[in-house]
Design a protein around this motif. Structure first.
Motif, short mmCIF file in Angstrom:
data_model
loop_
_atom_site.label_atom_id
_atom_site.label_comp_id
_atom_site.label_asym_id
_atom_site.label_seq_id
_atom_site.Cartn_x
_atom_site.Cartn_y
_atom_site.Cartn_z
N GLN A 21 97.45 123.19 131.12
CA GLN A 21 98.30 124.35 130.95
C GLN A 21 99.36 124.46 132.04
O GLN A 21 100.49 124.84 131.77
N LYS A 22 99.00 124.15 133.28
CA LYS A 22 99.94 124.34 134.38
C LYS A 22 100.81 123.13 134.66
O LYS A 22 101.95 123.28 135.11
N ALA A 23 100.30 121.93 134.44
CA ALA A 23 101.04 120.74 134.86
C ALA A 23 101.62 119.93 133.71
O ALA A 23 102.71 119.39 133.83
N ILE A 24 100.92 119.85 132.60
CA ILE A 24 101.36 118.96 131.53
C ILE A 24 102.13 119.70 130.43
O ILE A 24 103.15 119.21 129.96
N ALA A 25 101.67 120.88 130.04
CA ALA A 25 102.32 121.62 128.96
C ALA A 25 103.77 121.97 129.26
O ALA A 25 104.62 121.89 128.35
N PRO A 26 104.15 122.34 130.49
CA PRO A 26 105.57 122.62 130.74
C PRO A 26 106.48 121.39 130.63
O PRO A 26 107.69 121.54 130.53
N LEU A 27 105.94 120.21 130.61
CA LEU A 27 106.75 119.00 130.52
C LEU A 27 107.25 118.73 129.11
O LEU A 27 108.18 117.95 128.92
N THR A 28 106.63 119.36 128.12
CA THR A 28 107.06 119.18 126.74
C THR A 28 107.76 120.42 126.25
O THR A 28 107.51 121.53 126.72
N SER A 29 108.64 120.25 125.30
CA SER A 29 109.36 121.40 124.75
C SER A 29 108.52 122.07 123.67
O SER A 29 107.57 121.49 123.14
N GLY A 30 108.90 123.27 123.33
CA GLY A 30 108.17 124.02 122.31
C GLY A 30 108.34 123.43 120.93
O GLY A 30 107.52 123.66 120.04
N ALA A 31 109.42 122.67 120.71
CA ALA A 31 109.68 122.09 119.40
C ALA A 31 108.80 120.87 119.13
O ALA A 31 108.66 120.46 117.97
N ARG A 32 108.22 120.30 120.17
CA ARG A 32 107.39 119.10 119.99
C ARG A 32 105.94 119.48 119.83
O ARG A 32 105.48 120.50 120.33
N ARG A 33 105.22 118.65 119.13
CA ARG A 33 103.79 118.86 118.97
C ARG A 33 103.05 118.23 120.14
O ARG A 33 103.40 117.16 120.60
N ASN A 34 102.02 118.93 120.60
CA ASN A 34 101.15 118.36 121.63
C ASN A 34 100.03 117.61 120.93
O ASN A 34 99.35 118.16 120.07
N VAL A 35 99.84 116.35 121.30
CA VAL A 35 98.81 115.53 120.68
C VAL A 35 97.98 114.86 121.77
O VAL A 35 98.45 114.67 122.89
#
Length: 149
Positions: A103-117
């Motif tokens: 949540q703190k380190a990896i999630a901010p590296l991706t944009s909201g338009a992309r899916r997290n997989v």
């Protein structure tokens, strides 16, 4: 007479980075939520810090206690009793710590338009020469169409 090891400054730098990691990801709160309490004696964070540092310094508790006994104020019984405590939910701890890191380190590296997989590679490691290895089993490999150990 104490002799300061030549890697003393690098150990201090690593220790300060670990302290910063602990405060940023609230490791003490996660440990507390996983039932890591001490009734008496040394603080949970002091014991856990020694265990965490051992992984990054590539030295066991015994080696660290032998080289610098004043750096670790508790004995090995306290250390191993803490690590082997069945009251502490270690699996929950690793899950909560992993969640906090994502949540703190990896999630901010991706944009909201992309899916997290999360991609898991299930490639087999062949152990055909082994006979008595823990958790060794014959598994069907769909790629080669054969059974492998």
């Amino acid at each position: 007479m104490n002799i300061v090891p030549h890697h003393h400054h690098s150990c201090e730098a690593a220790s300060s980075k670990i302290q910063r990691f602990f405060t940023e990801f609230h490791v003490s709160q996660i440990l507390r939520s996983c039932n890591a309490y001490k009734v008496r004696g040394f603080a949970v964070m002091a014991i856990f810090l020694v265990a965490f540092e051992a992984a990054f310094q590539r030295r066991s508790f015994y080696q660290r206690k032998k080289d610098a006994p004043e750096s670790i104020p508790f004995e090995r019984d306290t250390f191993y009793r803490f690590l082997n405590s069945c009251a502490i939910h270690w699996r929950k701890f690793t899950l909560l710590l992993g969640t906090a890191i994502i949540q703190k380190a990896i999630a901010p590296l991706t944009s909201g338009a992309r899916r997290n997989v999360l991609i898991i590679d299930d490639s087999l490691f062949s152990r055909n020469r082994s006979k008595k290895v823990e958790l060794l089993a014959r598994v069907y490999d769909h790629v080669s169409g054969t059974y492998m150990k």
